[in-house]
Design a protein around this motif. Structure first.
Motif, PDB file in Angstrom:
ATOM      1  N   ILE A 161      -0.252   1.773   8.824  1.00  0.00           N
ATOM      2  CA  ILE A 161      -0.663   3.061   8.437  1.00  0.00           C
ATOM      3  C   ILE A 161       1.025   3.279   9.130  1.00  0.00           C
ATOM      4  O   ILE A 161       1.631   4.312   8.935  1.00  0.00           O
ATOM      5  CB  ILE A 161      -1.211   3.734   8.728  1.00  0.00           C
ATOM      6  CG1 ILE A 161      -1.578   5.112   8.159  1.00  0.00           C
ATOM      7  CG2 ILE A 161      -2.186   3.429   9.978  1.00  0.00           C
ATOM      8  CD1 ILE A 161      -1.452   5.514   6.662  1.00  0.00           C
ATOM      9  N   TYR A 220      -7.538   8.519   7.688  1.00  0.00           N
ATOM     10  CA  TYR A 220      -7.283   6.984   8.391  1.00  0.00           C
ATOM     11  C   TYR A 220      -7.289   7.657   9.836  1.00  0.00           C
ATOM     12  O   TYR A 220      -6.714   7.488  11.114  1.00  0.00           O
ATOM     13  CB  TYR A 220      -5.936   6.765   8.702  1.00  0.00           C
ATOM     14  CG  TYR A 220      -4.912   5.737   7.371  1.00  0.00           C
ATOM     15  CD1 TYR A 220      -5.413   4.297   7.433  1.00  0.00           C
ATOM     16  CD2 TYR A 220      -4.726   5.925   6.659  1.00  0.00           C
ATOM     17  CE1 TYR A 220      -4.900   3.618   6.218  1.00  0.00           C
ATOM     18  CE2 TYR A 220      -4.641   5.496   5.463  1.00  0.00           C
ATOM     19  CZ  TYR A 220      -4.803   4.172   5.609  1.00  0.00           C
ATOM     20  OH  TYR A 220      -4.316   2.944   4.029  1.00  0.00           O
ATOM     21  N   VAL A 261       1.168  -1.455   0.012  1.00  0.00           N
ATOM     22  CA  VAL A 261      -0.364  -0.089   0.090  1.00  0.00           C
ATOM     23  C   VAL A 261       0.703   1.027   0.498  1.00  0.00           C
ATOM     24  O   VAL A 261       1.899   1.069   0.686  1.00  0.00           O
ATOM     25  CB  VAL A 261      -0.898   0.281   1.295  1.00  0.00           C
ATOM     26  CG1 VAL A 261      -1.772   1.321   1.186  1.00  0.00           C
ATOM     27  CG2 VAL A 261      -1.798  -0.927   1.431  1.00  0.00           C
ATOM     28  N   CYS A 295      -2.666  -3.611   7.010  1.00  0.00           N
ATOM     29  CA  CYS A 295      -3.524  -2.160   6.617  1.00  0.00           C
ATOM     30  C   CYS A 295      -5.059  -2.672   7.434  1.00  0.00           C
ATOM     31  O   CYS A 295      -5.771  -2.980   7.336  1.00  0.00           O
ATOM     32  CB  CYS A 295      -3.870  -2.463   5.246  1.00  0.00           C
ATOM     33  SG  CYS A 295      -4.372  -0.657   4.973  1.00  0.00           S
ATOM     34  N   SER A 296      -5.083  -1.309   7.447  1.00  0.00           N
ATOM     35  CA  SER A 296      -5.861  -1.235   8.834  1.00  0.00           C
ATOM     36  C   SER A 296      -7.410  -0.671   7.800  1.00  0.00           C
ATOM     37  O   SER A 296      -8.608  -1.479   8.550  1.00  0.00           O
ATOM     38  CB  SER A 296      -5.970   0.161   9.926  1.00  0.00           C
ATOM     39  OG  SER A 296      -5.537   1.405   8.547  1.00  0.00           O
TER      40      SER A 296
HETATM   41 MO   LIG Z   1      -3.116   1.122   4.391  1.00  0.00          MO
END
Ligand SMILES: [Mo]
Ligand SMILES: Nc1nc2c(c(=O)[nH]1)N[C@H]1C(S)=C(S)[C@@H](COP(=O)(O)O)O[C@H]1N2
Length: 377
Positions: free
Chosen positions: A218, A243, A69, A115-116
């Protein structure tokens, strides 16, 4: 493409075992088992670069199968001239070369980086991987730099950049994330230059990235450029605007509060990754991560929760646990499979239709239970 084409052999042959550098990490597959695909997986979804759970058969995710990402560009940095600046409210400003960092004590950590946004929408379910990250601990370096008493925030800047716009102001920005001094000096963070024993690949942040075990992806800033200590909270895009999880929370008096929080530490989660069979012997394989896992349970067709078998591997605090459950003689027709993780404090992964998950209006931090459908023929 007919169903049969999707039923692929996932058993490792002996030659495969001997040739594969990942064999040491393969978990016990059953010789000759075939995949029984989930019914509602988006077959043609843009899966490029995402983990394919139907091929889930190794504790370690090989570098060439690891997701990526990147929000800005993917800078190509010459490791020979790269330098990391440590500055701001420190007693001793520092500039470290890759050689400097490599000459410091080396530490390797198995950490599942998620990844969130993973599972935030239907076609984004493989933004996760588990690697052995190699580098040097960050905490002793920050200690040597000497954070001044008025320093409260540590900002990690990447080399990647793009123009950002707020109201009528357009400005060039580097990717950046921050942590409080207390969070940043956690002994587990690494200045990471190796991934699964190989030099860190460009897409994963070469030459050096932060690895923040226990945090959503992140936080692990790639292509590190500068670490800066400041006396005010940092509110860059990836802390204060993007985010940001928006959750509608009900207070005891019934008032609804829309809570906006910055994505931070990982959350408890499990998933049934794939189902295989040998004749009528079905087996469900899966993973669990995000918090110290005590057990994983599976419910089939909304039946009782059954405890699964977890592969023993207790030295890896920050890596996913691999599990399986044998599924005896399923009837033909459609079934549902749901897994849930339970952590060592007794917390249970929330249900998909719980207030906690339904009240979340953004797609980050989607750790609700995942319901899988499967057709048994
Ligand atoms: Mo992410
Ligand atoms: N410099 C920089 N670091 C970054 C990002 C980025 O865009 N730029 N993306 C973050 C996000 S959102 C995730 S999920 C992880 C992904 O790491 P990977 O590409 O190595 O899988 O990197 C993080 N670190």
């Amino acid at each position: 493409m007919n169903r049969r084409d999707f039923i692929r052999n996932t058993g490792l042959t002996l030659t495969g075992l001997l040739l594969s550098p990942w064999a040491a990490y393969a978990f016990p597959n059953r010789e000759g088992e075939t995949l029984v695909p989930f019914a509602d997986q988006p077959q043609d979804a843009p899966r490029r670069g995402l983990l394919d759970w139907s091929e889930f058969n190794s504790f370690i995710t090989p570098n060439n199968k690891f997701f990526n990402v990147s929000h800005y560009n993917r800078p190509k940095i010459d490791p020979a001239t790269w330098k990391l600046e440590i500055s701001g409210l420190v007693e001793n400003e520092m500039t470290l070369t890759l050689e400097d960092i490599k000459s410091l004590p080396k530490k390797e950590t198995n950490f599942t980086l998620e990844c969130s946004g993973n599972h935030g929408f239907p076609t984004f379910t493989g933004a996760i991987g588990n690697a052995k990250w190699g580098g040097t601990p960050l905490a002793p370096i920050l200690k040597k730099a000497g954070i001044k008493n008025n320093g409260i925030e540590v900002i990690f800047f990447g080399h990647d950049s793009r123009k950002e716009k707020i109201r009528d102001i357009t400005m060039p920005q580097n990717f950046a994330r921050s942590m409080s001094v207390e969070d940043a000096t956690d002994e587990n963070h690494l200045l990471c230059y190796e991934m699964n024993g190989q030099p860190l690949p460009q897409n994963n942040g070469a030459p050096v990235r932060l690895i923040a075990p226990g945090w959503y992806g992140i936080a692990s800033v790639k292509w590190l450029k500068r670490i800066e200590v400041r006396d005010t909270r940092f509110m860059g895009r990836f802390m204060g605007r993007d985010y940001v999880t928006i959750r509608e929370e009900k207070r005891p008096d019934g008032e609804s509060v829309w809570m906006e929080t910055s994505v931070g530490r990982t959350k408890l989660k499990a998933l049934a990754a794939k189902v295989t069979r040998i004749g009528d012997e079905y087996r469900i394989y899966g993973a669990a991560w995000g918090a110290p896992i005590k057990k994983v349970e599976v419910s089939i067709d909304n039946g009782p929760w059954q405890e699964v078998t977890i592969e023993p591997r207790d030295d890896d605090e920050f890596a996913w646990k691999i599990w399986h459950l044998d599924w005896k003689n399923p009837t033909t027709g459609e079934h549902t499979i749901v897994a849930r993780a339970i952590d060592t404090s007794g917390n249970i992964q929330p249900e998909a239709d719980s207030d906690y998950i339904k009240g979340k209006h953004t797609y980050w931090e989607s750790n609700g239970q995942v319901i899988q459908k499967i057709n048994i023929e």
